[in-house]
Design a protein around this motif. Structure first.
Motif, mmCIF file in Angstrom:
data_model
loop_
_atom_site.group_PDB
_atom_site.id
_atom_site.type_symbol
_atom_site.label_atom_id
_atom_site.label_comp_id
_atom_site.label_asym_id
_atom_site.label_seq_id
_atom_site.Cartn_x
_atom_site.Cartn_y
_atom_site.Cartn_z
ATOM 1 N N HIS A 276 0.833 -1.206 0.000
ATOM 2 C CA HIS A 276 0.000 0.000 0.000
ATOM 3 C C HIS A 276 0.869 1.257 0.000
ATOM 4 N N LYS B 17 -17.934 -0.367 -8.132
ATOM 5 C CA LYS B 17 -16.768 -0.604 -7.288
ATOM 6 C C LYS B 17 -16.056 0.694 -6.921
ATOM 7 N N HIS C 19 -17.971 2.649 -4.453
ATOM 8 C CA HIS C 19 -17.815 2.020 -3.140
ATOM 9 C C HIS C 19 -16.464 2.358 -2.526
ATOM 10 N N ASN C 20 -15.423 2.394 -3.343
ATOM 11 C CA ASN C 20 -14.099 2.725 -2.820
ATOM 12 C C ASN C 20 -14.079 4.109 -2.180
ATOM 13 N N GLU D 58 -15.996 3.972 1.072
ATOM 14 C CA GLU D 58 -15.317 3.189 2.111
ATOM 15 C C GLU D 58 -13.960 3.764 2.485
ATOM 16 N N MET D 59 -13.462 4.721 1.715
ATOM 17 C CA MET D 59 -12.200 5.404 2.041
ATOM 18 C C MET D 59 -12.469 6.906 2.087
ATOM 19 N N CYS E 40 -7.758 5.201 -5.534
ATOM 20 C CA CYS E 40 -9.045 4.517 -5.707
ATOM 21 C C CYS E 40 -8.900 3.322 -6.641
ATOM 22 N N TRP F 24 -6.177 0.698 -4.126
ATOM 23 C CA TRP F 24 -6.447 0.357 -2.731
ATOM 24 C C TRP F 24 -7.851 -0.271 -2.584
ATOM 25 N N ASN F 25 -8.131 -0.688 -1.369
ATOM 26 C CA ASN F 25 -9.447 -1.236 -0.984
ATOM 27 C C ASN F 25 -9.786 -2.498 -1.782
ATOM 28 N N HIS F 26 -8.805 -3.395 -1.899
ATOM 29 C CA HIS F 26 -9.016 -4.705 -2.529
ATOM 30 C C HIS F 26 -9.539 -4.554 -3.963
ATOM 31 N N THR F 27 -8.831 -3.745 -4.748
ATOM 32 C CA THR F 27 -9.235 -3.465 -6.123
ATOM 33 C C THR F 27 -8.135 -3.898 -7.084
#
Length: 377
Positions: free
Chosen positions: A9, A256, A259-260, A263-264, A310, A313-316
């Protein structure tokens, strides 16, 4: 989050920051794109290229550093994209070579081609450079046609080097130009570069006529940029993305990227501040304020940084595969080893010194240009 994930990260953040700085420094290309719109005489064009020519090497150096950092931290992306989509990257390299040739020879004594030929080189770089870079970055969201098979590492039967990644089309990256979404982002980057280039002229030029032309040229570029960028951004928020679960399996997730951002919230806040800063710089430029470029530059860096975070990160999956979804690249499956990332992280502590040197070089080159301008008077 374990140590390896933290390092991944961290390095995606550094890559994103370098990419954001590169987009800001494309103001050089933006200024070149409007060279003949603002400079009506050879003397005026010499003034414009004089103020841009002291900065173009910083842009090129940042581009090379961006590619080198990607190679060191996420080598699988480097081998997949740079090794597969090489038509696009070779085109980008070519237009930047044209820029170097243009600045080197446009005022060379005994130039048999004439200064206009090399001015055209600068304009080609000014338009196609940001456009192609924007299209290439767009594939981080729309995907590319490739497959990845790590089992090929053990396949040495042919006697040659093992090839992990394979491109599945004969266009080798040029197919990205067929995507409306990629084109919208490429045009947005090109228009943003022109916007920043005009703001840079407002800051550095003393000629009131050239400053007024820069202000007038900035307005249509700003309006067009906002239209293309908003169209791209809204479509991005409404589009599907590629999500990664705990086992490393990749699946399509509707909305997605929206959502990122939800969620961030910190990344969303950076994006919002960046967009507001760019809008404020447009207003300042409209009023003819000479410091507009600093707000435009800061806003550009923050906006691009948030968008690239975006994407990764965030499992993308930051480089989706349209040929095989499980071949999509994530910061987890494409990074260097823990040891390599740790060593590079220590080296990255010297980045503030590099930034300080760039700032020193910027100020020194600007001082030399101003001194030369006073002597010419």
């Amino acid at each position: 989050m374990d140590t390896l994930a933290l390092l991944q990260h961290y390095w995606w953040f550094l890559i994103s920051l370098l990419g954001a700085l590169l987009v800001f420094l494309l103001f050089v290309q933006g200024g070149q794109a409007v060279l003949y719109d603002i400079g009506k005489t050879p003397e005026e064009r010499n003034t414009l290229t004089g103020t841009l020519g002291s900065k173009w090497e910083i842009t090129f150096t940042t581009l090379v550093t961006f590619g080198g950092a990607f190679f060191a931290s996420f080598p699988l992306f480097y081998s997949t994209s740079f090794g597969g989509a090489y038509y696009v990257w070779m085109a980008i390299l070519l237009v930047f070579v044209l820029q170097a040739v243009g600045y080197e020879f446009r005022r060379k004594p005994g130039n048999v081609y004439g200064g206009r030929t090399f001015d055209v080189f600068l304009q080609i770089n000014g338009i196609l450079g940001p456009l192609l870079l924007g299209v290439a970055v767009g594939t981080l969201f729309t995907g590319a046609s490739f497959t990845v098979d790590r089992l090929n590492l053990a396949d040495t039967a042919g006697g040659g080097a093992a090839v992990i990644s394979q491109w599945t089309t004969p266009w080798h990256g040029l197919e990205a130009l067929a995507s409306t979404q990629n084109i919208f982002l490429g045009v947005s980057v090109a228009l943003l570069a022109i916007l920043l280039g005009c703001q840079y002229f407002l800051l550095t030029l003393d000629d009131p006529t050239l400053r007024e032309r820069s202000r007038e040229r900035m307005i249509p570029a700003a309006v067009a940029f906002l239209l293309f960028f908003l169209a791209w951004f809204i479509r991005l928020l409404l589009s599907d993305g590629w999500a990664v679960d705990g086992a490393g399996r990749i699946a399509v997730e509707p909305y997605k990227y929206l959502h990122n951002l939800l969620e961030m919230p910190a990344v969303a806040a950076v994006l919002l501040v960046g967009l507001v800063s760019v809008l404020w710089s447009i207003a300042l430029g409209w009023w003819g304020r000479r410091h507009a470029v600093w707000f435009g530059g800061a806003g550009t860096v923050l906006t691009v940084l948030a968008l690239l975070l975006c994407a990764g990160w965030n499992h993308t999956a930051y480089y989706p595969s349209t040929a095989d979804i499980q071949s999509s690249l994530t910061i987890a499956n494409s990074s260097s080893s823990r040891f390599t990332l740790q060593v590079m992280s220590v080296v990255s502590l010297f980045i503030p010194l590099v930034v300080a040197y760039i700032w020193y070089a910027w100020r020194s080159l600007s001082g030399e240009r101003n001194a030369a301008a006073r002597e010419n008077k």
